[in-house]
Write an enzyme that holds these catalytic residues in place. Structure first.
Site, mmCIF file in Angstrom:
data_model
loop_
_atom_site.group_PDB
_atom_site.id
_atom_site.type_symbol
_atom_site.label_atom_id
_atom_site.label_comp_id
_atom_site.label_asym_id
_atom_site.label_seq_id
_atom_site.Cartn_x
_atom_site.Cartn_y
_atom_site.Cartn_z
ATOM 1 N N SER A 11 1.117 -0.855 -0.034
ATOM 2 C CA SER A 11 0.035 0.258 -0.702
ATOM 3 C C SER A 11 1.243 1.529 -0.159
ATOM 4 O O SER A 11 2.108 0.880 0.290
ATOM 5 C CB SER A 11 -1.013 -0.093 1.081
ATOM 6 O OG SER A 11 0.005 0.058 2.750
ATOM 7 N N VAL A 48 10.354 -8.343 7.234
ATOM 8 C CA VAL A 48 12.447 -7.488 7.881
ATOM 9 C C VAL A 48 12.672 -7.641 9.583
ATOM 10 O O VAL A 48 13.882 -8.251 9.044
ATOM 11 C CB VAL A 48 11.589 -6.707 7.027
ATOM 12 C CG1 VAL A 48 11.593 -6.185 5.486
ATOM 13 C CG2 VAL A 48 11.252 -5.366 7.507
ATOM 14 N N ASN A 74 11.440 0.187 2.666
ATOM 15 C CA ASN A 74 10.269 0.899 2.550
ATOM 16 C C ASN A 74 9.163 0.877 3.575
ATOM 17 O O ASN A 74 8.834 1.447 4.634
ATOM 18 C CB ASN A 74 8.978 1.078 1.462
ATOM 19 C CG ASN A 74 8.015 2.323 1.570
ATOM 20 O OD1 ASN A 74 7.740 3.595 1.785
ATOM 21 N ND2 ASN A 74 6.665 1.370 1.830
ATOM 22 N N TYR A 140 8.619 6.772 16.669
ATOM 23 C CA TYR A 140 8.900 6.305 15.646
ATOM 24 C C TYR A 140 9.884 7.871 14.321
ATOM 25 O O TYR A 140 10.824 7.541 14.385
ATOM 26 C CB TYR A 140 7.930 7.339 14.477
ATOM 27 C CG TYR A 140 7.016 7.482 12.998
ATOM 28 C CD1 TYR A 140 7.155 6.173 13.109
ATOM 29 C CD2 TYR A 140 7.568 8.655 12.924
ATOM 30 C CE1 TYR A 140 7.600 6.189 11.181
ATOM 31 C CE2 TYR A 140 7.715 8.543 11.435
ATOM 32 C CZ TYR A 140 7.512 7.875 10.881
ATOM 33 O OH TYR A 140 7.843 7.899 9.207
ATOM 34 N N THR A 175 -0.958 9.357 2.736
ATOM 35 C CA THR A 175 -1.819 7.849 2.910
ATOM 36 C C THR A 175 -2.544 7.619 4.157
ATOM 37 O O THR A 175 -2.851 8.224 4.876
ATOM 38 C CB THR A 175 -0.256 7.117 3.327
ATOM 39 O OG1 THR A 175 0.278 8.104 4.333
ATOM 40 C CG2 THR A 175 0.791 7.913 2.091
#
Length: 243
Positions: A11, A48, A74, A140, A175
């Site tokens: 996405s 990952v 990403n 983050y 997004t």
């Protein structure tokens, strides 16, 4: 034909990047935990954060395409909390995906590219939050700072082996992740309007805006670029905070 691995392509930005590479004629293998809606791209279910799965993704690309010219990291997650409110489990989750996951993919990519003719390029998707902290997103912010630092280290350590490493740091991109931040506000529509008003270009970014930069960095025109961070934020962080 050039080949690329793109993580987190189910996405948003990752999907746009994969579509752009496909449009440019690249062979594309995506790795994510959910199935992407992409025609003509291969997919391998991948977390990952697990080194063996990152290694398997790179190995699968080499097996299918013969070599690996580019890796785009990403895949990422966010937790919308201050450092005081973040739990140990939330810290581990963000760092596992955003930092360990990028590290795992970079390590696998470097090991492959350093031993093949022509080397390759690794493009890490960071964030303007690496240098301009978003309120209430402490871990983050920290994770994206680590991504930018790792990018520079790889460029320095492995440039002589033909491996370039660069980062792209998007700002506010339209997004689902951005929507989640707006939805936490008392008036999401007003929060979105205010955010747009802060951008000199008068809009939020789109996933395609980021994909354009990534595609260029992966190509021969960017062959002398390594260790750099490219900000894609419509001028948001260029302006003085007092104005």
């Amino acid at each position: 034909m050039s080949s690329v691995v793109v993580t987190g392509a189910s996405s948003g930005i990752g999907e746009a990047i994969a579509r752009r590479f496909l449009a440019d004629g690249w062979s594309v293998l995506t790795g994510s935990r959910s199935t992407p809606d992409l025609d003509n791209a291969e997919w391998l279910r991948t977390d990952v954060a697990h080194p063996a799965q990152a290694d398997a993704l790179v190995a699968a690309a080499v097996e299918q395409f013969g070599s690996l010219d580019a890796v785009v990291n990403n895949a990422g997650v966010q937790v919308d909390k201050t450092v005081a409110d973040t739990t140990d489990e939330e810290f581990d989750h963000v760092m596992d995906v955003n930092v360990r996951g990028v590290f795992n993919m970079c390590r696998a990519g470097v090991r492959q590219m350093a031993g093949q003719p022509g080397g390759g390029v690794i493009i890490n998707i960071a964030s303007v939050a690496a240098t301009h902290a978003d309120a209430g997103m402490a871990v983050y912010n920290a994770s994206k700072g680590a991504v930018e630092a790792l990018t520079r280290a790889i460029a320095v350590d492995h440039g002589h082996q033909g491996v370039r490493c660069v980062a792209v740091s998007p700002g506010w991109i339209a997004t689902a992740l951005a929507d989640a931040v707006f939805d936490l506000q008392a008036d999401p529509a007003a929060a979105r309007s205010e955010a747009i008003g802060r951008h000199p270009v008068g809009r939020l970014g789109t996933p395609d805006d980021v994909a354009e930069v990534v595609a260029w960095l992966a190509g021969p025109a960017a062959g002398f670029i390594s260790g750099s961070v490219f900000t894609v934020d419509g001028g948001l962080t260029a302006q003085s905070p007092i104005g």
